[in-house]
Enzyme design. Structure first.
Site, PDB file in Angstrom:
ATOM      1  N   HIS A 206      -3.147   7.472   2.345  1.00 54.14           N
ATOM      2  CA  HIS A 206      -3.340   6.198   1.812  1.00 54.14           C
ATOM      3  C   HIS A 206      -5.057   5.883   2.398  1.00 54.14           C
ATOM      4  O   HIS A 206      -5.118   6.209   3.503  1.00 54.14           O
ATOM      5  CB  HIS A 206      -2.505   4.943   2.431  1.00 54.14           C
ATOM      6  CG  HIS A 206      -3.051   3.635   2.079  1.00 54.14           C
ATOM      7  ND1 HIS A 206      -3.730   3.380   0.951  1.00 54.14           N
ATOM      8  CD2 HIS A 206      -2.981   2.529   2.740  1.00 54.14           C
ATOM      9  CE1 HIS A 206      -4.030   1.796   1.120  1.00 54.14           C
ATOM     10  NE2 HIS A 206      -3.671   1.547   2.189  1.00 54.14           N
TER      11      HIS A 206
ATOM     12  N   ASN B  14      -9.871  -0.017   0.189  1.00 52.21           N
ATOM     13  CA  ASN B  14      -8.584  -0.084   0.181  1.00 52.21           C
ATOM     14  C   ASN B  14      -8.035  -0.665  -1.188  1.00 52.21           C
ATOM     15  O   ASN B  14      -8.201  -1.989  -1.560  1.00 52.21           O
ATOM     16  CB  ASN B  14      -7.872  -0.855   1.359  1.00 52.21           C
ATOM     17  CG  ASN B  14      -6.529  -0.761   1.217  1.00 52.21           C
ATOM     18  OD1 ASN B  14      -5.993  -0.450   0.478  1.00 52.21           O
ATOM     19  ND2 ASN B  14      -5.898  -1.315   2.485  1.00 52.21           N
TER      20      ASN B  14
ATOM     21  N   CYS C 102       0.759  -1.180  -0.135  1.00 49.12           N
ATOM     22  CA  CYS C 102      -0.035   0.187   0.082  1.00 49.12           C
ATOM     23  C   CYS C 102       0.973   1.418  -0.112  1.00 49.12           C
ATOM     24  O   CYS C 102       0.313   2.369  -0.338  1.00 49.12           O
ATOM     25  CB  CYS C 102      -1.012   0.305   1.261  1.00 49.12           C
ATOM     26  SG  CYS C 102      -2.154  -1.334   1.192  1.00 49.12           S
TER      27      CYS C 102
HETATM   28  N1  COA Z   1     -18.297  -8.051   9.933  1.00 47.77           N
HETATM   29  C1  COA Z   1     -18.828  -8.213  11.281  1.00 47.77           C
HETATM   30  N2  COA Z   1     -18.200  -8.683  12.243  1.00 47.77           N
HETATM   31  C2  COA Z   1     -16.809  -8.763  11.973  1.00 47.77           C
HETATM   32  C3  COA Z   1     -16.305  -8.563  10.911  1.00 47.77           C
HETATM   33  C4  COA Z   1     -17.041  -8.309   9.589  1.00 47.77           C
HETATM   34  N3  COA Z   1     -16.595  -8.044   8.455  1.00 47.77           N
HETATM   35  N4  COA Z   1     -15.035  -8.755  10.931  1.00 47.77           N
HETATM   36  C5  COA Z   1     -14.677  -9.132  12.130  1.00 47.77           C
HETATM   37  N5  COA Z   1     -15.901  -8.985  12.718  1.00 47.77           N
HETATM   38  C6  COA Z   1     -16.179  -9.084  14.186  1.00 47.77           C
HETATM   39  C7  COA Z   1     -14.916 -10.247  14.585  1.00 47.77           C
HETATM   40  O1  COA Z   1     -15.175 -11.613  14.640  1.00 47.77           O
HETATM   41  C8  COA Z   1     -15.032  -9.615  16.157  1.00 47.77           C
HETATM   42  O2  COA Z   1     -16.036 -10.513  16.844  1.00 47.77           O
HETATM   43  P1  COA Z   1     -15.889 -11.089  18.472  1.00 47.77           P
HETATM   44  O3  COA Z   1     -15.806  -9.988  19.332  1.00 47.77           O
HETATM   45  O4  COA Z   1     -17.129 -11.844  18.638  1.00 47.77           O
HETATM   46  O5  COA Z   1     -14.547 -11.824  18.319  1.00 47.77           O
HETATM   47  C9  COA Z   1     -15.468  -8.166  16.103  1.00 47.77           C
HETATM   48  O6  COA Z   1     -16.017  -8.070  14.797  1.00 47.77           O
HETATM   49  C10 COA Z   1     -14.346  -7.346  16.617  1.00 47.77           C
HETATM   50  O7  COA Z   1     -13.294  -7.589  15.715  1.00 47.77           O
HETATM   51  P2  COA Z   1     -11.940  -6.711  15.638  1.00 47.77           P
HETATM   52  O8  COA Z   1     -10.764  -7.422  14.681  1.00 47.77           O
HETATM   53  O9  COA Z   1     -11.644  -6.412  17.002  1.00 47.77           O
HETATM   54  O10 COA Z   1     -12.675  -5.339  15.067  1.00 47.77           O
HETATM   55  P3  COA Z   1     -11.960  -3.798  14.824  1.00 47.77           P
HETATM   56  O11 COA Z   1     -12.879  -3.087  15.687  1.00 47.77           O
HETATM   57  O12 COA Z   1     -10.621  -3.844  15.517  1.00 47.77           O
HETATM   58  O13 COA Z   1     -12.053  -3.760  13.458  1.00 47.77           O
HETATM   59  C11 COA Z   1     -10.825  -3.959  11.375  1.00 47.77           C
HETATM   60  C12 COA Z   1     -11.423  -4.575  12.576  1.00 47.77           C
HETATM   61  C13 COA Z   1     -10.172  -4.987  10.249  1.00 47.77           C
HETATM   62  C14 COA Z   1     -11.578  -3.162  10.695  1.00 47.77           C
HETATM   63  C15 COA Z   1      -9.635  -2.924  12.066  1.00 47.77           C
HETATM   64  O14 COA Z   1      -8.627  -3.862  12.923  1.00 47.77           O
HETATM   65  C16 COA Z   1      -8.855  -2.135  10.973  1.00 47.77           C
HETATM   66  O15 COA Z   1      -9.324  -1.563  10.526  1.00 47.77           O
HETATM   67  N6  COA Z   1      -7.299  -2.493  10.873  1.00 47.77           N
HETATM   68  C17 COA Z   1      -6.555  -2.041   9.825  1.00 47.77           C
HETATM   69  C18 COA Z   1      -6.728  -2.871   8.568  1.00 47.77           C
HETATM   70  C19 COA Z   1      -6.237  -2.272   7.346  1.00 47.77           C
HETATM   71  O16 COA Z   1      -6.447  -1.036   7.166  1.00 47.77           O
HETATM   72  N7  COA Z   1      -5.361  -2.794   6.684  1.00 47.77           N
HETATM   73  C20 COA Z   1      -4.719  -2.469   5.626  1.00 47.77           C
HETATM   74  C21 COA Z   1      -3.583  -1.510   5.945  1.00 47.77           C
HETATM   75  S1  COA Z   1      -2.801  -1.056   4.622  1.00 47.77           S
END
Ligand code: COA
Length: 319
Positions: free
Chosen positions: A246, A276, A113
């Site tokens: 980004h 993304n 990215c």
């Molecule tokens: N829909 C519904 N629920 C989902 C889900 C989806 N698409 N994906 C995950 N969940 C659930 C998980 O299973 C978890 O459930 P649990 O509490 O029962 O275990 C819950 O949602 C919370 O998951 P978590 O990973 O803690 O969520 P979060 O608030 O951290 O958000 C992201 C997840 C991926 C959106 C966040 O971590 C993020 O934005 N990370 C950066 C990703 C990124 O930008 N990557 C590229 C960088 S270049």
């Protein structure tokens, strides 16, 4: 001598996949996706559409807005994580599809990215040394090919698209600084580890990610690299007219803007409409605002990115 952006272009595939469409594919909801990421929809390339195919219209638009012909390009750099094939490079394939027949160098850059920042910084070095006059720098991705569409933790985040700029060397400022970084010890937190071996794929060919770890690192390094760019140019956040980050996640963008005390009105946000798109996200965002005529000549832009590797970097430039 400087290098300066004189044209921008972008292209998104026709097919749109909305959050509501994803609700029918995995256990998710529009509200979960939108509140966690700011993404509304993403575009998905057709089955036979390759990264170079998305790059062609984006590049043509960039050349058209720069007012230059294909044969005036004397350097082609493509940033992509999803190249058309193992080799030759997507840059040489694009060079051929655009009809650039002047034997200019063409090569790919892989920094996931952060790829577009790495590619633009590389082109800048060549142009300000006086070696080349016009560079075509492209970020293009068909990430949908390396997404496991049954994995709700990743499939809601990514999309396909391409963005391009034409850089020109000259005396008018342009790119003022670039800062590139990588820390390979973080390789496992964001990867598509599969590899081709004896005609077979070994390991998973799909994106795997520790979302929480990536989130925390992203916010920290994006603040650090923005501070580094401002210090190097003796600037403060009030000197930056536009932050072009980004486009991964609205919460990462907002957290970075807050740390830098930047009003969201000065932050370019397009993640809602394409998700993304990795190396394509910054040039897509840039082209969107450039086409609306919202950047004024002489304004200061700070671009920054972070991605797999992990890699991160910034470019500070005059429009
Ligand atoms: N829909 C519904 N629920 C989902 C889900 C989806 N698409 N994906 C995950 N969940 C659930 C998980 O299973 C978890 O459930 P649990 O509490 O029962 O275990 C819950 O949602 C919370 O998951 P978590 O990973 O803690 O969520 P979060 O608030 O951290 O958000 C992201 C997840 C991926 C959106 C966040 O971590 C993020 O934005 N990370 C950066 C990703 C990124 O930008 N990557 C590229 C960088 S270049």
């Amino acid at each position: 001598m400087y290098s300066r952006i004189i044209g921008t272009g972008s292209h998104l595939p026709e097919k749109i996949l909305s959050n509501h469409d994803l609700e029918k594919m995995v256990d998710t909801s529009h509200d979960w996706i939108f509140s966690r990421t700011g993404i509304n929809e993403r575009h998905i390339a057709g089955e036979n559409e390759l990264a170079s195919d998305l790059a062609v219209p984006a590049s043509r638009r960039a050349m058209e807005s720069a007012g230059i012909e294909a044969d005036e390009i004397d350097l082609v750099i493509v940033a992509t994580t999803t190249p058309d094939m193992l080799f030759p490079s997507t840059a040489t394939i694009l060079q051929s599809k655009l009809g650039i027949r002047n034997n200019c160098p063409a090569f790919d850059v892989q920094a996931v990215c952060t790829g577009f920042i790495y590619a633009l910084a590389t082109a800048d070095c060549y142009l300000k040394s006086g070696k080349y006059r016009h560079a075509l720098v492209v970020g293009t991705e068909v990430l949908s090919r390396i997404i496991d569409w049954t994995d709700r933790s990743t499939c809601v985040l990514f999309g396909d698209g391409a963005g391009a700029v034409v850089l020109k060397s000259g005396e008018t400022p342009g790119i003022l600084s670039s800062h590139l970084h990588a820390d390979g010890s973080y390789n496992p937190i964001l990867a598509a580890p599969g590899r081709v071996c004896n005609g077979k794929i070994r390991g998973s060919p799909f994106v795997s990610m520790n979302g929480n770890a990536v989130f925390k690192i992203a916010v920290n390094v994006l603040e650090q690299v923005a501070e580094e760019a401002m210090q190097a140019n003796r600037m403060s956040p009030s000197d930056i007219d536009w932050l072009v980050p980004h486009q991964a996640n609205i919460r990462i963008i907002e957290a970075t803007a807050k740390k830098l005390s930047m009003d969201m009105e000065r932050v370019v946000v397009t993640v809602d409409r394409h998700g993304n798109t990795s190396a394509a996200s910054i040039p897509l965002a840039l082209d969107h605002v450039a086409r609306e005529g919202r950047f004024r000549e002489g304004e200061t832009l700070l671009m920054e990115g972070v991605g797999g590797g992990i890699t991160w970097g910034s470019l500070l430039l005059k429009w």
